[in-house]
Enzyme design. Structure first.
Site, mmCIF file in Angstrom:
data_model
loop_
_atom_site.group_PDB
_atom_site.id
_atom_site.type_symbol
_atom_site.label_atom_id
_atom_site.label_comp_id
_atom_site.label_asym_id
_atom_site.label_seq_id
_atom_site.Cartn_x
_atom_site.Cartn_y
_atom_site.Cartn_z
ATOM 1 N N TYR A 1 6.417 -30.754 -31.256
ATOM 2 C CA TYR A 1 6.490 -30.529 -29.805
ATOM 3 C C TYR A 1 7.028 -29.121 -29.519
ATOM 4 C CZ TYR A 1 8.400 -30.760 -25.070
ATOM 5 O OH TYR A 1 8.714 -30.471 -23.767
ATOM 6 N N THR B 1 10.493 -24.936 -23.259
ATOM 7 C CA THR B 1 11.538 -25.931 -23.499
ATOM 8 C C THR B 1 12.641 -25.391 -24.393
ATOM 9 O OG1 THR B 1 11.936 -27.998 -24.709
ATOM 10 C CG2 THR B 1 10.023 -26.778 -25.359
#
Ligand SMILES: NC(=O)c1ccc[n+]([C@@H]2O[C@H](COP(=O)([O-])OP(=O)(O)OC[C@H]3O[C@@H](n4cnc5c(N)ncnc54)[C@H](O)[C@@H]3O)[C@@H](O)[C@H]2O)c1
Length: 330
Positions: A140, A116
């Protein structure tokens, strides 16, 4: 090739499974359905299992004679990761450790991993090249970066071939209307705008109107999920050819602001869409745009369907169909 698609019942995983099947390979979905949907598994068998269970992974790899793996499974809510970091290290990092150990035991050593843009945190400059500093600002992004490090060590010490794909903002839907985005809770801008316009949600909130961007709202790099699917096929071919492990951005190199997304949605709706303006949200960078030429060089891949009008149009068609078919979930 027979490909284990971990998280293949989810938004991106279902589109990756379709792209794999259309390219003439066989996807086998491994998913615990914690966030995915059985209806999204349409191009091969579903193994209902949890990556927390090493035995289940090993038996899926053996039973289906798997040759390579795509790892998309995990928890995806950045905000939740700030209040429940343990969940994110367990259900992104630890489960990927289980997966690599099981692959090693069975002798499957090619893996494409869903990373990501969050690994970069707040970048010094935009567009962001792959070698920019990795300074995640939430669990995350940190857990995703840990997995990238894990892939590096499995490459060095266990002969793995690994490709980390750092997605920017995945959006859109398969143009057939067969599959699309359905997250609960939904945190992504485009479905929030669309379901707001369709009267299913409150008007969308625009956070920040004084960023140093052309119209003052935050700028992101939206990538059509169909383009992501094709990138995974290119990645699997890259690994099958014996190429070295690497990490590449998947974006378009073009930023789109929140107000531009709203404008595209108004075009699709044919009417103005109500929205509310708020001050900035802590931790939201002004602009996150990929430098996108490495994916072209390494994988021969570029985004072809990621203009904002095409993304929003396909998402709109999917969302209306999801409402008609009873697939919409609050
Ligand atoms: N959506 C985006 O914009 C975006 C951007 C960057 C990276 N990513 C990454 O891409 C991947 C897919 O994202 P998505 O939007 O399709 O999410 P999603 O929630 O729709 O899909 C994730 C899937 O993983 C499954 N899963 C979760 N934990 C599991 C476990 N322990 N065992 C087996 N299955 C499990 C879920 O049931 C779900 O089907 C994620 O890893 C996410 O972090 C997404």
């Amino acid at each position: 090739m027979k490909i284990l698609v971990c998280g293949g019942a989810g938004f991106i995983g279902s589109h990756v499974s379709k792209a794999i099947a259309v390219a003439g390979h066989q996807p086998v979905v491994f998913d615990n359905l914690s966030a995915g949907h059985e209806w999204a598994v349409q191009w091969g068998p579903l193994v209902k299992g949890d990556l927390g269970d090493p035995q289940a992974i090993e038996s899926a790899l053996r039973q289906h004679s798997i040759e390579a793996v795509v790892q998309l499974a995990g928890s995806i809510n950045v905000g939740e990761s700030m209040t429940n970091p343990g969940k994110y290290f367990r259900n992104n990092f630890s489960i990927s450790t289980n997966l690599l150990e099981a692959m090693d035991a069975v002798g499957v050593r090619n893996i494409v991993f869903s990373s990501t843009a969050a690994v970069y945190g707040i970048p010094d400059a935009s567009p962001i090249p792959e070698d920019a500093p990795k300074r995640p600002i939430n669990p995350y992004g940190e857990a995703k970066y840990f997995v990238e490090r894990l892939l590096d060590w499995y490459t060095r010490s266990r002969g793995f071939h690994c490709l980390a794909l750092r997605y920017f903002n995945a959006a859109g839907a398969d143009p057939s209307g067969q599959i699309g985005e359905m997250h609960t809770p939904e945190t992504h801008l485009i479905p929030l705008v669309i379901y707001g316009a369709l009267g299913k949600r409150p008007p969308v909130k625009v956070f920040g109107t004084d960023y140093p961007t052309p119209d003052g709202t935050a700028v992101r790099d939206y990538i059509h999920v169909t383009d992501l699917g094709h990138a995974h096929v290119a990645g699997l071919n890259y690994l099958a050819a014996g190429n070295p492990s690497t990490a590449v951005n998947l974006g378009t190199g073009t930023g789109v602001s929140v107000l531009e997304v709203l404008k595209a949605a108004e075009k699709a709706a044919g009417k103005p869409i109500p929205h509310e303006l708020f001050s900035r949200r802590e931790g939201d960078p002004p602009a996150l745009v990929a430098k996108s030429d490495l994916a072209q060089q390494v994988l021969g891949w570029t985004a072809k369907h990621s203009g904002i009008d095409e993304i929003v149009r396909d998402a709109w068609v999917w969302s209306e169909k999801a409402l008609r078919d009873g697939r919409y979930q609050e």
